[in-house]
Design a protein around this motif. Structure first.
Motif, short mmCIF file in Angstrom:
data_model
loop_
_atom_site.label_atom_id
_atom_site.label_comp_id
_atom_site.label_asym_id
_atom_site.label_seq_id
_atom_site.Cartn_x
_atom_site.Cartn_y
_atom_site.Cartn_z
N ARG A 1 13.91 9.01 -9.73
CA ARG A 1 14.74 9.02 -8.64
C ARG A 1 13.90 9.55 -7.24
N ARG A 2 12.78 10.41 -7.51
CA ARG A 2 12.02 10.92 -6.38
C ARG A 2 10.78 10.15 -5.97
N LEU A 3 10.49 9.14 -6.90
CA LEU A 3 9.29 8.64 -6.28
C LEU A 3 9.48 6.92 -5.98
N ALA A 4 10.21 6.43 -6.81
CA ALA A 4 10.42 5.02 -6.86
C ALA A 4 11.03 4.35 -5.79
N ASN A 5 10.66 3.35 -5.12
CA ASN A 5 11.33 2.57 -4.15
C ASN A 5 11.58 1.19 -4.79
N ARG A 6 10.90 0.74 -5.68
CA ARG A 6 11.22 -0.58 -6.27
C ARG A 6 10.94 -0.25 -7.68
N PHE B 1 13.74 -5.64 -9.08
CA PHE B 1 14.83 -4.96 -8.73
C PHE B 1 14.28 -4.19 -7.41
N GLU B 2 14.98 -4.74 -6.08
CA GLU B 2 14.49 -4.23 -4.72
C GLU B 2 15.37 -3.21 -4.39
N GLY B 3 15.14 -1.60 -4.75
CA GLY B 3 15.84 -0.72 -4.61
C GLY B 3 15.62 0.45 -5.69
N THR B 4 16.27 1.62 -5.25
CA THR B 4 15.72 2.98 -5.97
C THR B 4 16.54 2.84 -7.37
N TYR B 5 15.77 3.79 -8.12
CA TYR B 5 16.47 3.99 -9.55
C TYR B 5 18.25 4.24 -9.47
N ASP B 6 18.44 5.19 -8.48
CA ASP B 6 19.86 5.40 -8.49
C ASP B 6 20.63 4.08 -7.94
N ARG C 1 0.71 -1.26 -0.06
CA ARG C 1 -0.04 -0.02 0.08
C ARG C 1 0.83 1.43 0.00
N ASP C 2 2.13 1.28 0.30
CA ASP C 2 2.91 2.45 0.42
C ASP C 2 4.06 2.36 -0.77
N ASP C 3 3.78 1.34 -1.63
CA ASP C 3 4.75 1.32 -2.89
C ASP C 3 4.70 2.33 -3.96
N CYS C 4 5.77 2.60 -4.50
CA CYS C 4 5.68 3.25 -5.64
C CYS C 4 6.79 2.65 -6.50
N ILE C 5 6.26 1.71 -7.52
CA ILE C 5 7.06 0.87 -8.43
C ILE C 5 7.24 1.52 -9.82
N GLY C 6 8.42 1.76 -9.97
CA GLY C 6 8.70 2.37 -11.52
C GLY C 6 8.80 1.05 -12.48
#
Length: 640
Positions: A490-495, A507-512, A336-341
């Motif tokens: 960069r600003r939104l995605a956590n996965r 990929f379990e991680g941010t874009y960077d 529910r708190d994900d932002c998936i790119g």
């Protein structure tokens, strides 16, 4: 030193011949250009100069006239008044949205854009097409067999291959994936001519440009630097203008008060008349007009579940065949708190996955389970085709939530820049960008706890993109996002869901973190290498090597000249320092304190100048070495 610049002057009715050294003179000058449509001024008396090797980012809100300015520069559209000055033989390349292809293959179509001297240098077309995401098989295919987005890429490749003095690029990023964007960014940063770029992708623009130019309230302003500096300067200027206007209004009231009070008194009549004349001379400063901007306020409804949607062993192909799967065995839990790119090259299945997750497409295999409280807001590239053509914007927005009042619907329409009577326009008369805003309005009207967004920034201006990103950062629900905008990622995605190597991977991680640990370089380099492989004859290699060496000499010429100048100047100053030190010793022996003081002052000035020149020499030497190393690397790569 006096530099004489002789330019070509032309308007839509007249053009005279002239000469200009393209290295020395202004490339383009616009003087007091005005343009109006339907009695409404788009801009009034705007002017700017494009200098050699400048890369300008053109910014401004939707409808401010950015694309119109491009058409005026190319002569496609007449201006109402003013003059445009362009050097003789100066070639302008413009990315066309109009699609017209005459050759049976993509490569043959693009080769037509090469100059007569380069018509056999097919590798140049292959290199650019590869950078823009075309495989060798794609290059052999009919241009008309590709989607509209890829056809725009073909036009972009043709535009770049023409190698004009000036590139005018209007939203070239809209149809590119991240890998092609990164390639284009590097291409433009190293372009030998001038570039004027319109894009809503702020990171892309800031990485490329040397200057930023903006259209605001019918005026035009250009500064050296990126968009951050531009908007800081614009805000500063507007604040100064408003303070000046407020002070002027205050002064005018004081003067008018004096006139009204003493006009009838004989002893003060002369003074009152004087202040009245002063008032007339002051003129007036209009209050700055309010500029429209999109507003986003998402309606959220709570979902008690920790996981909103869960997908297991998901696979899909349009043909239904396991041999043509876009993705397979995909397992994805959306919390529910994900932002998936969702990222990857175009055409690999990003939008398809989004449509499978929303139920618009049926998977070949696997299972999708969603929480009973799920409420979906979906912005898709094809969703605008589902808008009802014969109803109004307000009715479309209202259909998303029958609990909304009339004023709430109108408020949402206004936030999408359909204020007042504009909300009563029928869908059938709207442009593609306007229909996209209607779709966003429908999502704002609908209560959601998960947002599926497919390239939501494509038809927004830079300010609206920033606002949307800020609102999505605050959205308390889940977000699944397809985008090529790296700032968003960069600003939104956590996965991430990454489409690469023929499948979709989690990929379990941010874009960077993805760029650091995995990155795109291997795919980009391998695609370029595929084109290079077995393409060059010994004659080609010899010529390419000579071109690289010649370009290296050009790129380092000015730096080398300045290094030599600094070294000679430093040597002369050091000799002068030695002479002064000897003079100080001699003056000390003679106890000539006045002379010691004067000499010490001269010595201090020299030391400061030497420090400045040493710092400059160090910086230039580093730049020189970096360029030489880069060319040495490219030469070694070519020979290997």
């Amino acid at each position: 030193m006096l530099v004489v610049k002789i330019l070509i002057f032309f308007t839509h009715t007249n053009r005279n011949d002239g000469l200009c050294n393209l290295k020395d003179c202004a490339m383009i000058q616009l003087n007091n250009i005005s343009k109006a449509f339907g009695g409404q001024n788009l801009y009034q008396d705007i002017s700017f100069t494009l200098g050699p090797k400048e890369r300008i980012g053109l910014v401004g809100r939707n409808g401010s006239g950015k694309s119109t300015l491009f058409r005026i520069i190319t002569g496609e559209l007449a201006h109402d008044s003013g003059t445009i000055n362009i050097p003789k033989s100066y070639k302008i390349g413009y990315l066309k949205q109009h699609l017209e292809f005459n050759m049976p293959s993509v490569l043959e179509e693009c080769i037509q854009s090469l100059s007569e001297e380069e018509k056999f240098d097919h590798y140049k077309a292959e290199k650019i097409l590869s950078g823009l995401g075309f495989s060798e098989e794609d290059m052999k295919a009919d241009p008309l067999s590709f989607s509209g987005g890829y056809q725009i890429r073909i036009n972009l490749a043709k535009c770049l291959l023409e190698a004009p003095n000036l590139l005018l690029l209007d939203e070239p990023t809209n149809y590119l994936d991240i890998i092609s964007l990164r390639w284009l960014k590097n291409f433009l940063k190293n372009y030998e001519g001038e570039v004027v770029l319109i894009t809503h992708d702020r990171d892309f623009m800031d990485d490329v440009v040397t200057h930023t130019m903006g259209i605001s309230r019918g005026g035009l302003k250009k500064i050296k630097g990126d968009t951050v500096k531009f908007y800081e300067r614009l805000l500063e200027d507007e604040q100064i203008y408003e303070m000046t206007r407020a002070n002027q209004e205050k002064k005018k009231k004081e003067l008018m008060s004096f006139v009204d009070r003493f006009r009838a008194k004989a002893s003060k009549a002369t003074q009152a008349q004087s202040r009245l004349k002063q008032l007339e001379k002051m003129g007036s400063m209009d209050e700055l007009a309010k500029e429209g901007n999109l507003g986003f306020s998402f309606r959220y409804t709570e979902c008690p579940g920790k996981v909103i949607t869960s997908a297991t062993d998901l696979s899909f192909s349009y043909s239904g065949s396991d041999d043509e799967l876009l993705f397979s065995n995909l397992k994805l839990d959306i919390k529910r708190d994900d932002c998936i790119g969702i990222i990857g090259k175009n055409g690999k299945g990003k939008s398809t996955l989004l449509n499978v997750l929303t139920g618009e497409l049926k998977q070949n295999s696997g299972e999708i389970k969603s929480h009973p409280s799920i409420q979906v807001g979906h912005f898709g590239q094809t969703n605008i085709n589902r808008l009802s053509e014969n109803i109004t914007i307000a009715n479309e927005v209202a259909a998303s939530n029958n609990e909304l009042s009339f004023s709430e619907v109108r408020s949402i329409c206004g936030s999408m820049m359909f204020e007042g009577d504009l909300a009563d326009k029928k869908i059938s008369v709207l442009s593609g960008g306007e229909k996209s805003r209607v779709m966003l309005g429908k999502i704002l009207a609908h209560k959601s706890n998960i947002l599926y967004l497919d390239e939501p920034t494509n038809h927004l201006d830079m300010e609206s993109v920033e606002t949307l990103c800020e609102k999505l950062e605050k959205f308390p629900g889940a977000i699944v996002l397809v985008t090529h905008n790296e700032m968003f990622l960069r600003r939104l995605a956590n996965r991430l869901v990454v489409f690469r190597n023929g499948n979709a991977e989690i990929f379990e991680g941010t874009y960077d973190e993805f760029l650091e640990k995995v990155g795109w370089d291997d795919e980009t380099e391998s695609s370029v290498e595929e084109v290079k492989k077995d393409k060059f004859s010994k004659k080609d290699l010899k010529r390419l090597r000579a071109e690289l060496i010649s370009q290296r000499s050009k790129d380092t010429k000015d730096l080398k000249k300045r290094m030599d100048e600094l070294e000679n100047d430093i040597f002369a100053k050091e000799e002068k320092v030695d002479e002064i030190n000897e003079s100080i010793i001699e003056a000390s022996t003679n106890s000539d304190n006045k002379k010691i003081s004067a000499l010490s002052k001269d010595l201090g000035i020299l030391q400061k100048l030497l420090d400045i020149e040493y710092t400059e020499l160090s910086d230039i030497t580093d730049k020189h070495e970096a360029i030489v190393q880069d060319y040495d690397s490219r030469l070694n790569e070519l020979e290997s």
